[in-house]
Each structure stands twice: as C-alpha cells, then as structure tokens.
Design an enzyme around this catalytic site. Structure first.
Site, PDB file in Angstrom:
ATOM      1  N   HIS A 136      -1.060  -5.948  25.161  1.00  0.00           N
ATOM      2  CA  HIS A 136      -0.803  -5.290  26.441  1.00  0.00           C
ATOM      3  C   HIS A 136       0.037  -6.168  27.351  1.00  0.00           C
ATOM      4  O   HIS A 136       0.111  -7.388  27.169  1.00  0.00           O
ATOM      5  CB  HIS A 136      -2.121  -4.941  27.137  1.00  0.00           C
ATOM      6  CG  HIS A 136      -2.849  -6.144  27.662  1.00  0.00           C
ATOM      7  ND1 HIS A 136      -3.712  -6.879  26.887  1.00  0.00           N
ATOM      8  CD2 HIS A 136      -2.815  -6.756  28.873  1.00  0.00           C
ATOM      9  CE1 HIS A 136      -4.180  -7.891  27.600  1.00  0.00           C
ATOM     10  NE2 HIS A 136      -3.651  -7.844  28.811  1.00  0.00           N
ATOM     11  N   HIS A 169       5.089 -10.044  30.781  1.00  0.00           N
ATOM     12  CA  HIS A 169       4.973 -10.660  29.459  1.00  0.00           C
ATOM     13  C   HIS A 169       3.851 -10.010  28.670  1.00  0.00           C
ATOM     14  O   HIS A 169       3.033  -9.268  29.225  1.00  0.00           O
ATOM     15  CB  HIS A 169       4.659 -12.163  29.601  1.00  0.00           C
ATOM     16  CG  HIS A 169       3.283 -12.401  30.135  1.00  0.00           C
ATOM     17  ND1 HIS A 169       2.982 -12.311  31.483  1.00  0.00           N
ATOM     18  CD2 HIS A 169       2.099 -12.680  29.504  1.00  0.00           C
ATOM     19  CE1 HIS A 169       1.686 -12.532  31.658  1.00  0.00           C
ATOM     20  NE2 HIS A 169       1.128 -12.753  30.477  1.00  0.00           N
TER      21      HIS A 169
END
Length: 421
Positions: free
Chosen positions: A251, A330
């Site tokens: 995720h 990120h």
C-alpha cells in the site's frame, strides 16, 4: 398479474442480460452512487482483490438492499453474510453471543475459501468493539476493508425508520443505536491498497533489485553501512536483511489518522474528494526503487487527481524544507530489524532533499530495470528505465497494525505471523 420479465419465465435469456438490466438500474438512484457500483474500472480492479464490505447503519436504512446490489454486481466469487439469517435482533450483542459465534465461524469459513474474493457483511455494526473483531479477522485472512453506509435520505431519521424496519423497533430503540453511527469511523490510515497481482509484480521487482544490488561491485565496497562493527563480509543477502516485510497486499499511505486522534484526521476525512474517492480504483506510477540501511521502498509519482488526496503537511523533514507536494509518496517493500515502516518515507525525503541540493549521487552502472545511483551513507536509488504502473483501491486500514497470525498461503510457503506496516 405482473407479466414483467422474470428469470423463471425467461430461462432462455442469458444471465448477462439480467446483470446488465439490474446494474443499469443503479445509475439513476442517488442511494447507489458508490464507485464500487458505478465505476467500471473500480469493479474490474476489485475482482483482483480480497475485499470485505462491512455495511453499517440503522435497521431499515437500506443496508440489505445495498448488500444485494453489491452481490448482484459482482456475482461470481461473492458471498453475503447477513445478521438477519441468524435471527439476530439489532441492539446489544450480549443476548446473541451464540448467534454471533455462528456468524463469525461462517464468515471465517468464507474467508478461507480461495474462490471467494468479495464478502459482504450486512449488520448494524454500530459498536466499536464489534468492528475491531471484524478488522482483526480481515487482517488474519488478508482482506482489505471497505466500510459502507447507506445513502438513503431517511438513514438517520428514527421516525421514518420506525415504519421501515422489519424488527418493529420503536423510535426510542433506534435512538439507542444511533450514537455509534452518527460519526464516521476513521482508520489507522488511509491509502491506496494494491491488487494482489500488482503487489506480487512489485514485490518481485523489489526482490530482483535487492539481489542485483547485493551482487554489485559498487555496493560490496560500501557493506560497512549495513554490517555492524568490524565484521568481515564479502557480500550480504539484502532480501534477508530487509526481512520485515508487509504481509498481503502492498500500500501507499496518504494520511495517518490514528482512528481520528491524529492532528488533522477529522478534517482530512471530511473532504469531498476523499468521500468521492473512497473505495475507488486508481493506477499508481512507480518511477524508482531505493535502499537505505534502514528501509527499501518504491517511489510513487502522483497524478494531479491523486495529489488531491495527498495531505499538505507531510513532505517536510524540517520546517524550512520546500519539496514538491507528493514527494513522500512511497510503497514500503521492507525494513531492517527493529525499524518501523514510517521510516521509509523519511528516508525517501532525505534522498530527495539531497537531490534538490544538487547532489543526485554517482551513477555506478545499469541493472536490469534501469540506472543505479550511489547517494552515499548506504543509500542507493534505481531510476527505472520504464515506469511501473500498479492498480490499487483507495480505502482505509482499520486494524491495529500489530502482528497477527495469518491464514492462507503464497508461493514460498504460508505466512505464520505478520506485522501490518
């Protein structure tokens, strides 16, 4: 006598006819305006995920109707578990402990089945303690969670619900259930959760990067950054070094909410763009992979649409930093022992701050996916020759973020215990 279409009287019509007929009926109904019903890209993406839809709402608010529409939309690989089927009257759970035990056993049995991708739980789900039990089960079986509340105009109107609910609950009975449903239940964090296929593709790319980097002559000269003390070592296994890896799907976090306790969490959750994007599919672009002595991750380049979901206060290491919005975006691929996943974003900001200061590092060679740069202090960046695109669903992570025993397997063996990071 109603002579309209029915499945029984028109058995010669293909199943897809009824699917199209029922789905087209949702377009004009305000109470069915959810991305997972209206947006075909989202529908296709959810077919690649394991998703637990948890319906919440007062009796008579339209949960069961909504649950049936979801099941009808996704059909194959979908199961609905309804509290009504267990003769559970909405209210305090204590009087129905045996019924809930059977419900949970059946829900867990569906979670274990490989042929089921989408589970729909139809209940009031007005108690935090009950929701936490469900979130733990979702963690255990690596299901992403989508909380769904009906959008009917009468969903919180006890006078109207008194007439609509099948349990003949009084307005006073309904008012007792209402406090737990008036406020949004906020997650530990919001973010984009990759499909299983995209997660596996990115994990594999990350693993190849670690293997190639570990064998690169330039990296071998800098091993002291990764090995404590004066221990002599000619090479190291970076895949093992970054052994603390996210379980299940990967995720990209947008906002850490701490269930509403984090600064700005309530304001973030109330944004119109978030409400419209919740449960919607997105395509994320990955431009680089990076390694530091603490973490390894993938840099995400957000589109203008995705930046609308990005908080304005997370791209700074110090108040004087002036990095572009979205710099911290990120995906954590792994952490060294005793390092928390939050460090991955901080490491990326350090790298980008160094780049902005004019030091992009030294190009030391080519790996299979692009150019490798040494940034000093054990930091390495692989700039991808071709960006990777991954599919993801925007939702929340509602669990505790602690190690849980996990069920199911993947290539390489079963995961016995994982930390959600």
């Amino acid at each position: 006598m109603n002579r309209g279409f029915s499945r029984k009287s028109h058995t010669f019509l293909p199943k897809i006819f009824f699917r199209k007929m029922s789905s087209s009926g949702t377009k004009d109904k305000p109470e069915l305006q959810f991305p997972f019903l209206q947006d075909e890209d989202t529908v296709a993406t959810l077919q690649e995920c394991k998703t637990l839809f948890i319906l919440r709402g007062l009796p008579g608010s339209g949960k069961s109707t909504l649950a049936r529409v979801i099941v009808d939309k996704y059909r194959d690989g979908t199961k609905m578990v309804s509290a009504d089927a267990y003769k559970i009257t909405p209210g305090a759970r204590g009087a129905f402990s045996e019924e809930y035990k059977r419900l949970d056993e059946d829900l867990a049995a569906y979670c274990r089945r490989r042929d089921i991708r989408i589970l729909v739980l139809d209940d009031t789900n007005h108690e935090r303690e009950r929701l936490e039990q469900l979130f733990e089960m979702a963690d255990q079986y690596q299901y992403q969670v989508v909380l769904v509340e009906p959008k009917t105009a009468w969903r919180l109107g006890c006078a109207q619900l008194k007439e609509k609910n099948q349990w003949q609950l009084s307005a006073d009975d309904l008012k007792k259930l209402k406090p737990g449903l008036e406020k949004d239940f906020l997650p530990l964090y919001f973010g984009w959760f990759l499909t299983k296929k995209s997660s596996e593709t990115l994990r594999k790319a990350g693993q190849v990067f670690l293997e190639e980097l570990g064998n690169h002559k330039a990296f071998k000269k800098e091993l002291r950054q990764f090995i404590p003390g004066d221990e002599p070592r000619e090479k190291m296994d970076l895949v093992t070094y970054f052994g603390k890896r996210p379980p299940g799907v990967l995720h990209c976090t947008t906002k850490f909410c701490d269930y509403g306790k984090a600064p700005g969490a309530e304001e973030y959750a109330q944004q119109d763009v978030l409400k419209k994007s919740y449960s919607k599919a997105f395509t994320l672009t990955i431009s680089a992979l990076f390694v530091t002595p603490k973490t390894t991750g993938a840099r995400v380049e957000l589109s203008e649409q995705q930046l609308q979901l990005w908080p304005s206060d997370v791209d700074k290491l110090s108040p004087t930093d002036n990095l572009p919005r979205g710099s911290r975006a990120h995906i954590t691929l792994g952490c060294a022992a005793d390092v928390e996943a939050v460090q991955t974003g901080l490491d990326l900001l350090e790298i980008l701050r160094q780049e902005k200061g004019g030091s992009r590092g030294e190009e030391v060679g080519e790996l299979s996916r692009g150019k490798l740069y040494s940034l000093g202090n054990g930091r390495w960046m692989l700039t991808l020759a071709k960006n990777m695109e991954v599919r993801a669903i925007f939702t929340g992570y509602y669990g505790k973020g602690k190690p849980v025993p996990t069920q199911g397997s993947r290539k390489g063996g079963a995961l016995q215990s994982c930390t959600i990071i």
